[in-house]
Design a protein around this motif. Sequence first.
Motif, mmCIF file in Angstrom:
data_model
loop_
_atom_site.group_PDB
_atom_site.id
_atom_site.type_symbol
_atom_site.label_atom_id
_atom_site.label_comp_id
_atom_site.label_asym_id
_atom_site.label_seq_id
_atom_site.Cartn_x
_atom_site.Cartn_y
_atom_site.Cartn_z
ATOM 1 N N UNK A 338 44.609 -19.891 -24.851
ATOM 2 C CA UNK A 338 43.368 -20.539 -25.261
ATOM 3 C C UNK A 338 43.726 -21.935 -25.764
ATOM 4 N N UNK A 339 42.726 -22.776 -25.919
ATOM 5 C CA UNK A 339 42.982 -24.154 -26.346
ATOM 6 C C UNK A 339 42.094 -24.516 -27.519
ATOM 7 N N UNK A 340 42.582 -25.440 -28.348
ATOM 8 C CA UNK A 340 41.860 -25.839 -29.552
ATOM 9 C C UNK A 340 42.047 -27.329 -29.779
ATOM 10 N N UNK A 341 40.997 -27.962 -30.266
ATOM 11 C CA UNK A 341 41.070 -29.373 -30.614
ATOM 12 C C UNK A 341 40.237 -29.624 -31.861
ATOM 13 N N UNK A 376 46.796 -19.827 -35.733
ATOM 14 C CA UNK A 376 47.730 -18.776 -36.147
ATOM 15 C C UNK A 376 47.049 -17.410 -36.111
ATOM 16 N N UNK A 377 45.772 -17.390 -36.497
ATOM 17 C CA UNK A 377 45.019 -16.141 -36.415
ATOM 18 C C UNK A 377 44.836 -15.676 -34.983
ATOM 19 N N UNK A 378 44.552 -16.595 -34.075
ATOM 20 C CA UNK A 378 44.441 -16.243 -32.666
ATOM 21 C C UNK A 378 45.752 -15.660 -32.145
ATOM 22 N N UNK A 384 47.648 -16.856 -27.088
ATOM 23 C CA UNK A 384 48.553 -17.985 -27.316
ATOM 24 C C UNK A 384 47.731 -19.271 -27.332
ATOM 25 N N UNK A 385 47.466 -19.819 -28.520
ATOM 26 C CA UNK A 385 46.676 -21.048 -28.616
ATOM 27 C C UNK A 385 47.527 -22.294 -28.408
ATOM 28 N N UNK A 404 51.567 -21.238 -42.464
ATOM 29 C CA UNK A 404 50.797 -20.278 -41.675
ATOM 30 C C UNK A 404 51.462 -20.034 -40.320
ATOM 31 N N UNK A 405 51.571 -21.053 -39.501
ATOM 32 C CA UNK A 405 52.218 -20.867 -38.202
ATOM 33 C C UNK A 405 53.709 -20.582 -38.360
ATOM 34 N N UNK A 406 54.393 -21.383 -39.216
ATOM 35 C CA UNK A 406 55.838 -21.250 -39.351
ATOM 36 C C UNK A 406 56.271 -20.003 -40.088
ATOM 37 N N UNK A 407 55.771 -19.821 -41.298
ATOM 38 C CA UNK A 407 56.171 -18.679 -42.128
ATOM 39 C C UNK A 407 55.866 -17.349 -41.444
ATOM 40 N N UNK A 408 54.758 -17.307 -40.703
ATOM 41 C CA UNK A 408 54.352 -16.060 -40.056
ATOM 42 C C UNK A 408 54.884 -15.926 -38.630
#
Length: 668
Positions: A338-341, A376-378, A384-385, A404-408
Motif C-alpha cells: 500500500x502507499x501513503x503520502x 507501522x500499524x499497517x 507493506x506500506x 514506532x517503525x524502528x523499535x517495533x
Amino acid sequence: MALLDSIHGPADLRQLSDRQTRDLADEIRQFLIEHVNRTGGHLGPNLGVVELTLAIHRVFCSPRDPIIFDTGHQSYVHKIITGRSGLFDTLRQEDGLSGYPSRAESPHDWVENSHASTSLSWAEGMAEGIRLTGGDRTVVAVIGDGALTGGMAWEALNSIAAQQDLQLVIVVNDNGRSYYPTVGGLANQLSAIRTDPRYEETLDRIKQMVTDKPLGRQVYGLMHGVKTGMKDALIGSHGIFSDLGIKYLGPVDGHDVDALERALELAKRYRQPVIVHAITSKGKGYPAAEHDQEDHFHTVGAVDPVTGRPHGVSAEDSWTATFAQTMVSIGRAHPEVVAMTAAMLHPVGLAPFAERFPDRIFDVGIAEQHAITSASGLSAVGLHPVVALYSTFLNRGFDQLLMDAGLHHQGVTVVLDRAGVTGSDGASHNGMWDTSICGIVPGMRLSCPRDRHHLESLLWQAVGIEDGPTVIRYSKDRMPAEIPVLRSTGDLDVLWQTSPSGPVDVLLVCHGQMCSATLAAAELLAGDLGLDGAGIAVVSPRWALPVDEELLAMASRARAVVSVEDGLVVGGLGARLSGELHARGVWTPVLELGIPSQYLPHASRSSLLHRIGLDAAGIAGRVRQMVDGLGEVTRPRLVQQATEFPADQVALPGTRPQIGQEGVDAAR
C-alpha cells in the motif's frame, strides 16, 4: 500599473478607496502571473490570497502588528505590498528575493520557517510575550486549511483556547487544497460550510436585492449581524472552532476586500483570540491555474504566462517519474503493498498508483508523524506500506521512525524525494538532514540510488523486507544516464578503477546523485591531477546503511578513503564509515565530503554544490590536498579539515567558500 507603482509600503494601501483597492488587486494578480511564470515559484497559492493580504494590511499595522504566514509560500503579495515588487525578477535566484518570508529582506517578515502548521505556535508565543511586556499590538496568523491538517496546529489551538487575554487573530485561508484537495475530518467540515447551498444562495439573494438600490452597500454592511444570525441558524457557528472556545467569524468571501476588512476589524476590536474563516480560490484570476485539477500551478518553473505550458520540457526521466512507474508495477505484483503520502500525492509521484489502486492509497494530510506511525500499524497487520515524502519533511516524523517503525521492527519503506541540496526553495527545503537522523535508528537500511536501474531494483527489494524500516532517498536533480558497473562484490559495486587488477591506494566511495561528480573527479585525478601513479577506485554500495562489509574490507586495504555524499557531513554516511573502520581497529585516513552543518542560502543546486566543494573540480581538489598531505599531517587533523567549513563562507549569498575555491584552484 499606476496604482502598483504608488505602493511602497502598507501605509499607502490605507490611502486607497475601495474601488482603487479592487483595481490594485487586479494589477497585483497580473504582476504575479507575468513575473512568477518567468522565474518559477508558488503561483497558485499567491493568486488566491491577493484580496486577503490587502485586507490584512489595510486593517493591521505591519510590522508593529506581526503578520505570520504559515509555510510562507503564499507571502508574495505581502512582499509586493511591503516594498519589494522591484525585486521580483530575482525571485528564488541566487542573491535575489527569497520564495518565503525572510527576516534579512524586511522587518515585515517575522517568521521564515517554511514548514507547515507552525504559525499558530509562533503567534501564541508572540501574543503572550506582547501581553507580558504590556504592549498593545495584535498578532495575525494566516494559516491554510491544508496546514490545519497538521497536528502541531491543533496543539497550538488547544493552548490558545486557554489564553483568552491574547490579542490574536487567526485567519484561516480555506481553498480546499494544500498541494491537492485537502483531506480529513477537518476538511469535510470546512467543505460543509463552504458548499452549503442554503447559506450561499440566501446571501446571494440578499446581496442582489439591496446592493443595486440607493445606499445599498451601506445597508448590506449593516446586515452583518443578520448574516451572522442566519449562518448560525442554517449551518451553525459553534462547530470545530467554536467548540474550542475561540471566537469564530465567517465564512467570509476571501475575494471581497470590503467583507474581509469588516470581519478583520471586528476581530481586531475583540482583543481576544478570534478565527476569521475566509473562503478563497487557489489560482484566482488565472484560468490555467483555476482549472488545473492536479495542482501543477502550486509551484511552477518557468512557463508561458498565457498557456501555462512549461518552457524547455526535458524528455529525460526524473527520479519521481521512475518511482511512480515502479510503484504501479510493484502494486500489480504485490497486493500487500500500500502507499501513503502527506498531502503531496502528485508531487511525490503516487498519483498513478492511486489511480490504479484507489483502495490502497492513504493521504493523511500534512501529518508526517501520523503517517509513519500509521504505516507501522499497517505493517503490523501484514501489509507493506511505502511512505513517500519530501526529504526535508521526514525531520518531523523522526520520533515515529525511531520509536514506532524502528523499535517495533516494522516493514515500512520510506521514500524520500528532493534529498540533498534542492537550492531555490531555501534553507528549510534542502533535504540534507535525512542521512544523519536515519543513521541513529538501530537496524536502519538506507540507500541512495545512483541511476534508474538501481532505484527500480531497490524498490523491489525494499517491499520484501519485513524485519525493519528501509529508506530510499533521491535527488530533485535530473536522473543521470545509467552508470556502468565494472564489477560487483556482494552488494558493493565498483564503478571505475585506474587498474582493475592493481592495488587501490585512494578509494572514493560515492552515494546516489554524487556518483556522477565523483566519477568525473576520479578522471581528473587520473589525468591532469595525476597522483603519481596511485591506484584509484570509485565504488558505490547498494545499501549505504548498514555499512557494507565488502566496503569495510576494501577500505581497510586502501591508503586513503574519501566519502562523497549530498547529505549532512556531521553524522553522515562518511562519518558512519569512518566510525565502523575505527571500531575494527582500522585507522585508514577518511576524508568526509558532504554538506556542511549550516543553513544554506537559496541558489541553484549547481551553484551551491560548487560553493561547498561538491562538484567534480572541488572533489578532485580536496582529494589531491589529502593525498599530498598524508605524510605531513596526522589523522585527527585530516578529519577536521574534511568536516569544518567556515560559516562566513557559506551563509552569505554571493560569497564563494574558500574551501570550494581551493578545490577548484587545485583542480586547475
